[in-house]
Design a protein around this motif. Structure first.
Motif, PDB file in Angstrom:
ATOM      1  N   GLY A  74       0.798  -1.215   0.000  1.00 29.58           N
ATOM      2  CA  GLY A  74       0.000   0.000   0.000  1.00 29.58           C
ATOM      3  C   GLY A  74       0.830   1.264   0.000  1.00 29.58           C
ATOM      4  O   GLY A  74       1.933   1.304  -0.532  1.00 29.58           O
ATOM      5  N   GLN A  89      -4.616   0.937   2.090  1.00 27.60           N
ATOM      6  CA  GLN A  89      -5.068   0.252   0.868  1.00 27.60           C
ATOM      7  C   GLN A  89      -4.064  -0.824   0.427  1.00 27.60           C
ATOM      8  O   GLN A  89      -3.790  -0.994  -0.757  1.00 27.60           O
ATOM      9  N   SER A  90      -3.570  -1.550   1.395  1.00 28.46           N
ATOM     10  CA  SER A  90      -2.591  -2.606   1.135  1.00 28.46           C
ATOM     11  C   SER A  90      -3.273  -3.966   1.234  1.00 28.46           C
ATOM     12  O   SER A  90      -4.509  -4.063   1.327  1.00 28.46           O
ATOM     13  N   SER A  97      -6.864   0.889   7.869  1.00 30.81           N
ATOM     14  CA  SER A  97      -7.166   0.546   6.471  1.00 30.81           C
ATOM     15  C   SER A  97      -8.125  -0.629   6.518  1.00 30.81           C
ATOM     16  O   SER A  97      -7.731  -1.781   6.342  1.00 30.81           O
TER      17      SER A  97
END
Length: 224
Positions: A74, A89-90, A97
């Motif tokens: 991410g 956003q990994s 997240s």
């Protein structure tokens, strides 16, 4: 009937205890729960005194590729008070997240106390729709600031992880209560789900870690 697992045991998530393929894996809820052991002896338990500070247990999921690694780390964003937000956003689902970019796995929220019955935190995953590049999901629980607050899994009881299918049927459950061997342990690799011959299996792991920082648990699963 749900299958109760012991540490190290593995089951097929789609099959019941008779080997019948009945469970709907289009949406699977991984529920985690726990209670904090009451302090203060008999009268403390009787009158509800000396409950102590809140325990903030966080559920985390690592999505691993065919090499058993997290491929997408991410991005890093600026956060409040000068702190950075990492792994945004990994392929790691956690409190900063909460939803994977694919939309196929997400964390529902953060319960800071473990109060009440049922699941305290939930991770929902659409197993049947998850991209083939993800071969395994590792489920970890960490006690936020456990080292600073001297909180550890030896103080936790009735901890469990369970899997529930899209129709609300409990598939399996793995229970783990704190004992002397858990003293000083602030994180736990609780379980893992992985692909096998076109299906999904679930393994009870129960591996404790001294760190209260899930990033340290993540390191062996990275390419860096």
């Amino acid at each position: 009937m749900a299958i109760n697992l012991q540490k190290g045991q593995t089951i097929n998530l789609r099959k019941n205890d008779r080997g019948e393929s009945i469970y709907d894996l289009s949406s699977v809820t991984i529920g985690l729960g726990w209670d904090v052991r009451r302090q203060g002896g008999f009268f403390g338990r009787l009158f509800g005194g000396n409950e102590g500070p809140e325990y903030d247990l966080d559920a985390i999921a690592f999505l691993l590729d065919k090499n058993g690694k997290v491929a997408d780390m991410g991005k890093t964003l600026p956060g409040s008070y000068g702190r950075e937000v990492v792994l945004y956003q990994s392929d790691v689902i956690y409190f900063n997240s909460m939803q994977h970019p694919s939309g196929k796995i997400w964390l529902t929220g953060d319960n800071r106390t473990g109060a009440g019955d049922g699941d305290d935190e939930q991770i929902i995953v659409k197993l049947d729709q998850l991209d083939e590049r993800y071969q395994k999901i590792v489920f970890v629980v960490s006690i936020y600031q456990g080292l600073i607050n001297r909180q550890h899994f030896g103080m936790i009881e009735n901890a469990f992880i369970r899997a529930v299918d899209a129709k609300g049927r409990e598939i399996t459950k793995f229970s783990l209560s704190g004992d002397a061997s858990m003293n000083g342990m602030c994180s736990m690799t609780f379980a893992e789900a992985y692909r096998h011959n076109g299906d999904w299996k679930f393994r009870a792991v129960g591996e404790p870690h001294r760190t209260d920082n899930f990033i340290e648990v993540l390191v062996p699963y990275t390419y860096r």
